[in-house]
Design an enzyme around this catalytic site. Structure first.
Site, PDB file in Angstrom:
ATOM      1  CG  HIS A  29      -1.711  -1.202   1.416  1.00 44.81           C
ATOM      2  ND1 HIS A  29      -2.564  -1.668   0.445  1.00 44.81           N
ATOM      3  CD2 HIS A  29      -1.784  -2.082   2.443  1.00 44.81           C
ATOM      4  CE1 HIS A  29      -3.141  -2.779   0.874  1.00 44.81           C
ATOM      5  NE2 HIS A  29      -2.673  -3.061   2.078  1.00 44.81           N
ATOM      6  CG  HIS A  63      -5.915  -5.990   1.399  1.00 42.55           C
ATOM      7  ND1 HIS A  63      -6.808  -5.270   2.125  1.00 42.55           N
ATOM      8  CD2 HIS A  63      -4.741  -5.937   2.058  1.00 42.55           C
ATOM      9  CE1 HIS A  63      -6.191  -4.794   3.206  1.00 42.55           C
ATOM     10  NE2 HIS A  63      -4.945  -5.179   3.183  1.00 42.55           N
TER      11      HIS A  63
END
Ligand SMILES: Nc1ncnc2c1ncn2[C@@H]1O[C@H](COP(=O)(O)OP(=O)(O)O)[C@@H](O)[C@H]1O
Ligand SMILES: Nc1ncnc2c1ncn2[C@@H]1O[C@H](COP(=O)(O)OP(=O)(O)O)[C@@H](O)[C@H]1O
Ligand SMILES: [Mg+2]
Ligand SMILES: [Mg+2]
Ligand SMILES: [Mg+2]
Ligand SMILES: [Mg+2]
Lengths: 211, 332, 332, 211
Positions: free
Chosen positions: B56, B218
């Site tokens: 991320h 995700h």
């Protein structure tokens, strides 16, 4: 029949490591369908570390071995499964106390404590499509077997069969906990990866007990 | 799978070596993995710590530095860090004024931080945890895992980090974090998936003109799969649920954060930001602050998220306060 | 083609609206298109102006602000801006101390800036042009278009912009720009192509494990097509030609700039940066400054470029000097 | 025969705009093979602006019209082609001076000046695989035709044919100027987009002259 002292417990968990490695891709595939695709890798990383780190010195109790396995999993698995399996094994160890050897009753008690640990951390209910749906039937089957005087091998064999059936029964469920819950209805029709890994671990333990 | 890596299992460690080379004002540890500002522990300041799966970036390690995070713990790609990482980060960051853990609401993150917090507390450290759950794509309920923590996390980290830097105490930092969490909402969409290095295959598959609305960070699937539409319609599909979720009043002052999921060109992101700003103005909101960029990403996923934070004078003050991290930097 | 746009022909204009909304400290014009810092013209300061095709964001408009560019002219995607844009930017930016045009070496850019410079000079403005050609993938020769200008352009803009901010005169700024150009070299590679909105199809096609070495920033093909390799080998394929092109001495101080072409995750970019740093240290170079990020991009192209600048005390001073732009910000 | 005053010149260039629009995708495709795929869009944007902006008032000379077209192309095309075509038309206009009507000699002179403009800006030599390779043969053919007393229509027809042949002849060449040069040997085997657009423009002008 396997040796049910610390060394036997350690050997059984090293064998679990092999099973996890073997089924890594399958668990990844299951988790990719309704999660984030890492469950196999998470467990493999953890159990590779178990192979590296867990040793049983002369006279180690089963509980001491379980604490090592638990600590290793907690510090290496990550994800939801790490704290859940870790807590389960910590509690299982505590349940059996410092006896040098396990018996069938102790094994059933350990399984029950493991389930309590998973529920305490994860707050999942039966039917939420989690590892609880494999572990809970295993606990019930083990308790019944122990009560009627079964051997460790028999207790674990019945627990394993119940876990497997429980895992399979997660297929139609809609997930209400963990990542799969984000899918809502779309989670139905898939086997829960954590339930599957629980069944695999119990099958491996039952295999160790039988051999 | 095409990636600039050596070994899927070594990605995070090797990337941390690169961070260490690039940012001398961070201390980077790889075993266990955590990143802490070089001058930590800062005596008498609350340590603000976050962490989560890698992939991320720049969240979270890129937000370590004066005015934001004291330390961050990167897990493997898309997998939460483990308690020992968090304990080690706390040990390095704790300046004696308490520790605030900022956790995105994913079962894995929550359980690992919870386990860590128990251990840290047992060591006598005053530790609080605030869970961020800004993603309106997931319907909240007591019986589910609840809403996910997504791009809004950056806003919590910036605002609380600024207050901690200025000397706010642990109670104040915790309250501030909860205020931001209460007032921030996000929603994202994906045009194309990402591939996790150790998985080797895309996390989902989309047809030629399909998009996924309400995607998580995700690659978890979202609310619905639908057809690609013009940017202005995509922006409305994201903002409408955000606007529906909180009671926004005309005249409310807001921060609009237009975030790229990683693979969306900046020119498209700015275009979406312009469109979102126009829509909010139409609805009577005052867009007083903006942030545009790839800050809370999902590897190379193509897509965007839009985050709205209701501002108060206090939040604006901390948002504007100086920050000096690899990825966010302004003031002084 | 999946893009967050409304109309391929309106992409740049609509993105500029988003920039205007996000960055109140810029003045954004759309007809003709240019971006200028809000306080321009700055009396007595050299105006540093660049521009080029859009699709390379944040280059150039994201580098407008104190300490870097005075103004920038965005062309259509991957197409140079036109002379009238450049003239308008100069008119808005010229503070009476002369104008320096920084131009990437592409025929289109060079010809349009050259045409503009003739018109601007005819208006009595002292205007100089420095062409950036840092891409070692293309062999230079009097009989070709010469080497392309790529990521090194950012370094020229930062360093010259800092000097201009501090009051350096036009001669000094021009000399400094030429010094950077003389000492900077780059090379890039692509793992996956990008799609220009109005083209609608990828600019090239790569097989499952093919990569293109020596790629330009417009999806132009590179030196050779080869197989994907581990990151450390990719880094060597990029750095070796860079090291071969200039006479580097052991002990030379360098700035290493690891750039993403847009679609490469930061975790891979940091990994490559770590690998590149290690290789340079092995060769006896001193990596004294680093920059890592998606700064000179090709839309969503996956790939990276590595840029090496030989540093002197003077260059370090201007590199470290404060800068305050949307995409690059540090100091004071 | 078309009218060769300002109005006729304007009409001829509006017709070019239509041809550019028609062949936009083809030019994009050619440019994608050895350049950056925008040549068609660049020209279309420019000639759409020509359609919007170029008007010929009563009494406008051909030169005045060409200056408008040139200025429009310079400010809207961008890329390499914008300044090149723009400079070409500026020079062509200057070459014909302020005469109210064109004749064959003036057309040939205008083409020659256009070539000089392209070379002055772009510094390409014949054989570099650029628009010069279409424009130069056109200039030579036009000069020869004008010398032997051909009509405007004949001059442009021969120029157009020569440009087309010249463009086709760029296929085997290795580019040494413009973006295609980055390809080195890989640029061989493709038609140069700028040479193709030059041939298309001349064909359109020849068509206007003939109709
Ligand atoms: N709250 C919970 N209680 C019990 N088990 C859970 C819970 N949440 C998730 N799980 C189990 O964890 C499994 C996923 O583990 P893993 O993929 O390793 O972690 P993550 O979801 O963080 O990626 C699920 O398949 C499920 O069986
Ligand atoms: N130096 C030059 N001299 C003459 N013509 C050139 C030169 N460079 C490029 N060209 C022409 O320009 C054409 C490309 O134009 P275009 O695609 O619009 O610009 P760009 O290359 O900037 O994208 C080439 O096909 C070639 O014919
Ligand atoms: Mg998982
Ligand atoms: Mg995970
Ligand atoms: Mg172009
Ligand atoms: Mg082109």
């Amino acid at each position: 029949m396997m040796n049910c002292d610390g060394a036997g417990t350690a050997a059984a968990w090293l064998r679990v490591a092999g099973v996890v490695r073997e089924h890594c891709d399958e668990l990844v595939r299951l988790d990719r369908a309704i999660g984030d695709g890492d469950h196999g890798e998470n467990l493999r990383r953890g159990f590779d570390a178990v192979v590296d780190r867990v040793t049983s010195a002369e006279g180690d109790t089963p509980r001491a071995v379980l604490r090592q396995v638990a600590a290793t999993l907690i510090s290496t698995v990550g994800g939801a499964a790490g704290p859940l399996y870790g807590t389960a094994l910590l509690r299982a160890g505590n349940a059996i106390g410092d006896r040098p050897d396990l018996d069938a009753t102790a094994v059933a008690a350990a399984l029950e404590a493991a389930l309590e640990g998973v529920v305490a951390r994860g707050r999942a209910e039966p039917g939420d499509k989690t590892m609880v749906d494999a572990l809970r039937p295993a606990v019930l089957a083990a308790a019944a077997a122990a009560e009627r005087g079964a051997t460790i091998a028999e207790v674990l064999a019945e627990a394993s069969a119940a876990a497997d059936a429980g895992a399979q029964a997660t297929v139609p469920l809609v997930a209400r906990k963990g990542r799969a819950s984000y899918l809502g209805e779309r989670s139905a029709g898939h086997l829960d990866p954590g339930a599957r890994s629980t069944a695999l671990i119990l099958a491996s333990l039952a295999g160790s007990a039988a051999s | 799978m095409k990636k600039i890596i050596n070994d899927p299992a070594a990605v995070v460690t090797e990337a941390l070596h690169g961070m260490a080379a690039a940012h001398p004002d961070l201390r980077v540890h790889t075993d266990p993995a955590f990143v802490v500002r070089a001058d930590a522990p800062v005596r008498g300041r609350v340590a603000v710590i976050s962490g989560g799966g890698s992939g991320h970036e720049p969240l979270h390690c890129g937000f370590v530095g004066p005015g934001m995070l004291t330390a961050a713990c990167p897990g493997p790609v898309f997998t939460s860090p483990t308690p020992d990482q968090i304990q080690a980060a706390v040990a390095a960051a704790d300046g004696g004024a308490g520790v605030l853990l900022l956790v995105k609401n994913y079962t894995g993150d929550v359980l690992n931080f919870e386990t860590a917090a128990e251990l840290i507390e047992a060591d006598g450290v005053d530790v609080r945890t605030v869970i961020v759950d800004d993603d309106v794509a997931v319907r909240d309920s007591l019986f589910t895992a609840g809403r996910r923590g997504v791009a809004g996390t950056l806003l919590v980290e910036k605002i609380v980090g600024a207050a901690a830097e200025a000397g706010a105490d642990l109670d104040t930092c915790e309250r501030l974090a909860r205020t931001v969490v209460t007032n921030v909402r996000s929603m994202g969409l994906a045009l194309a998936p990402c591939t996790v290095p150790h998985a080797g295959e895309p996390s989902f598959v989309l047809g030629e003109d399909e998009i996924e609305i309400g995607i998580g960070i995700h690659g978890e699937p979202g609310r619905e799969r639908t057809r690609l539409a013009p940017a202005r319609d995509l922006v409305r599909m994201l903002l409408q649920p955000v606007l529906d979720d909180l009671e926004w009043q005309p005249g409310d002052r807001v921060l609009l954060f237009s975030n790229s999921m990683g693979g969306t060109p900046l020119v498209e992101l700015y275009l979406a930001h312009g469109s979102a700003t126009a829509l909010l103005i139409e609805r009577g909101l005052l867009v007083e602050r903006s942030l545009v960029g790839p800050y809370v990403t999902s590897l190379e996923m193509q897509g965007i998220s839009l985050t709205l934070l209701r501002l108060t004078d206090e939040l604006i003050e901390w948002w504007d306060a100086p920050v000096s991290t690899p990825a966010l930097r302004w003031g002084r």
